[in-house]
Design a protein around this motif. Structure first.
Motif, PDB file in Angstrom:
ATOM      1  N   ASP A   1      -4.761  -0.309  12.364  1.00 37.54           N
ATOM      2  CA  ASP A   1      -6.261  -0.767  11.861  1.00 37.54           C
ATOM      3  C   ASP A   1      -7.017  -1.119  13.061  1.00 37.54           C
TER       4      ASP A   1
ATOM      5  N   CYS B   1      -0.396  -0.977  11.144  1.00 39.88           N
ATOM      6  CA  CYS B   1      -1.757  -1.408  10.680  1.00 39.88           C
ATOM      7  C   CYS B   1      -1.738  -2.666  11.579  1.00 39.88           C
TER       8      CYS B   1
ATOM      9  N   SER C   1       0.893  -1.255  -0.066  1.00 37.99           N
ATOM     10  CA  SER C   1       0.067   0.027   0.001  1.00 37.99           C
ATOM     11  C   SER C   1       0.942   1.194   0.234  1.00 37.99           C
TER      12      SER C   1
END
Ligand SMILES: Cc1ncc(COP(=O)(O)O)c(C=O)c1O
Length: 426
Positions: free
Chosen positions: A242, A210, A137
């Motif tokens: 996350d 994350c 990402s």
């Protein structure tokens, strides 16, 4: 080519819809049975699941683009970001709720790029240097944002090769980043060293937590040694963490956090040349549901610090079992020294693809092994896996024994993939 499908003329009634959906879901992986270790579904327990689902349903029609219309969502968001800032030890920070890790990383890099326009005005070709282990990402965001990315080979323990990173720097480098922990091997990059170095060169530093962001704070409180990664580390300017991973919120929820509220001005998008007037957003989406924000709030408020610490300890026990038992299986070893609850194992006697195919054939959803290094990635991302971990280890022992005997062939066509391999089309 993507097929055209005639649009259905008549509608179906609810029972028909329900039975079609049930039928379609039959082929989906049995995530509640725990047979997908390490990928796609984080799960704590049925109660947590129920709380998240109920909140999702209650707030399904809300639109988080309009906090003035939905003060409930604004309040949930304010709590989520406030809680995150306190868990991450920010003194004067800011944060936003996003749709996932990818968006959090995107917003962090966009903020860094716009920060650099002011603070590194000499830069004309903004560039980021990251280790090979950083999640894709970063490149996806860089591609959208017009940043150049240089990936460097990691050290033999899979942490960032800081000397190589320093050699790869040039006067256009505006961003460095590290993982806390890395997706596959599960080690932490040397966040303190990297962030201090970045600060000394006026370079933005991002911690990608994350995975670990909503587990590490609780594992640390439980007395486990977690390498430094959060805003206690000088030089860390942004963090992605996350909610839909170890926050156990339904999917579509993550936090991007900043060490200083001053960076907010580089984060937000503001536009004033439109017939309806001024338009401002803090994240990528325009209209987006408030349901996942409400659901994340409900799960966090339901569990509280005590609930998360309890779950973290349950997960830790499964981790300890895997770290102890996998190397006891002939030829298997765990790469490096995984520091949280994701890890990767390899074999020095069997082909790792054959082992993975054997697991898939035994009903474990297994993705194709990673190529560098050749490894099966494993993570206790679901306590449903904790319920069947002994079965997994037994199957693994059997598979190795069968491969050693040399008379079994496992079919690799059952292996899954990470990401949407069909997206490219033909
Ligand atoms: C370390 C790391 N960063 C970023 C991401 C991207 O998160 P998401 O899939 O929620 O966009 C992941 C996903 O697994 C990850 O493991």
């Amino acid at each position: 080519m993507v097929n055209r499908i005639p649009f259905p003329q008549a509608g179906l009634d609810e029972p028909e819809i329900s039975s079609i959906m049930k039928l379609e879901s039959n082929a989906d992986v049995d995530w509640r049975g725990g047979r997908l270790p390490g990928f796609y579904v984080h799960f704590a327990n049925d109660e947590v699941d129920r709380v998240g689902k109920a909140a999702f349903e209650r707030f399904h029609a809300t639109n988080a683009l309009g906090p003035s219309a939905f003060p409930s969502i604004a309040k949930f968001k304010a709590d989520l970001v406030g809680w995150a800032l306190s868990l991450f030890h920010a003194e004067n920070g800011a944060a936003s709720v996003t749709s996932g890790g990818t968006e959090s990383i995107f917003i962090a890099l966009k903020t860094a790029r716009d920060w650099a326009k002011v603070n590194r005005p000499e830069v004309t070709r903004p560039r980021m240097v990251i280790s090979h282990s950083a999640h894709p990402s970063f490149d996806k965001a860089a591609n959208y944002l017009g940043l150049e990315v240089v990936r460097i080979k990691p050290r033999s323990d899979f942490r960032t090769d800081i000397d190589a990173l320093k050699s790869a720097l040039d006067d256009q480098t505006i961003i460095l980043a590290g993982s806390a922990p890395q997706f596959t091997i599960g080690v932490y990059d040397q966040i303190s060293e990297l962030a201090a170095f970045a600060e000394s060169r006026n370079i933005w530093f991002h911690t990608d937590a994350c995975i670990g962001g909503f587990l590490a704070p609780f594992a640390e409180q439980n007395g486990h040694q977690i390498p430094p990664w959060d805003f206690r580390v000088k030089g860390v300017k942004s963090i992605s963490a996350d909610l839909h991973k170890y926050g156990f919120a339904p999917k579509g929820a993550s936090i991007v956090a900043f060490s200083s509220a001053e960076y907010r001005k580089y984060q937000t998008f503001e536009f004033d040349n439109w017939s309806r007037g001024r338009y401002i957003t803090e994240t990528f989406a325009g209209t987006h549901s408030g349901a996942n924000i409400a659901a994340a709030w409900a799960v966090m408020r339901f569990l509280g610090n005590e609930g998360y610490c309890g779950i973290a300890e349950q997960i830790w026990r499964v981790r300890e079992k895997l770290i102890r038992e996998i190397p006891r299986i002939e030829g298997l070893f765990i790469y490096s020294n995984p520091e949280l609850t994701v890890m990767s194992y390899g074999s020095n006697t069997q082909n790792i693809n054959d082992i993975a195919a054997g697991l898939a054939q035994n009903g474990w959803y297994t993705v194709t092994p990673s190529p560098t290094p050749p490894a099966i990635n494993l993570g206790i991302i679901s306590l449903a896996f904790g319920e069947v971990v002994d079965e997994y280890l037994n199957d693994l022992r059997d598979i190795i024994a069968q491969l050693k005997a040399g008379d079994t062939f496992f079919d690799s066509s059952l292996l899954g993939s990470y990401g949407d391999q069909q997206a490219k089309g033909t």
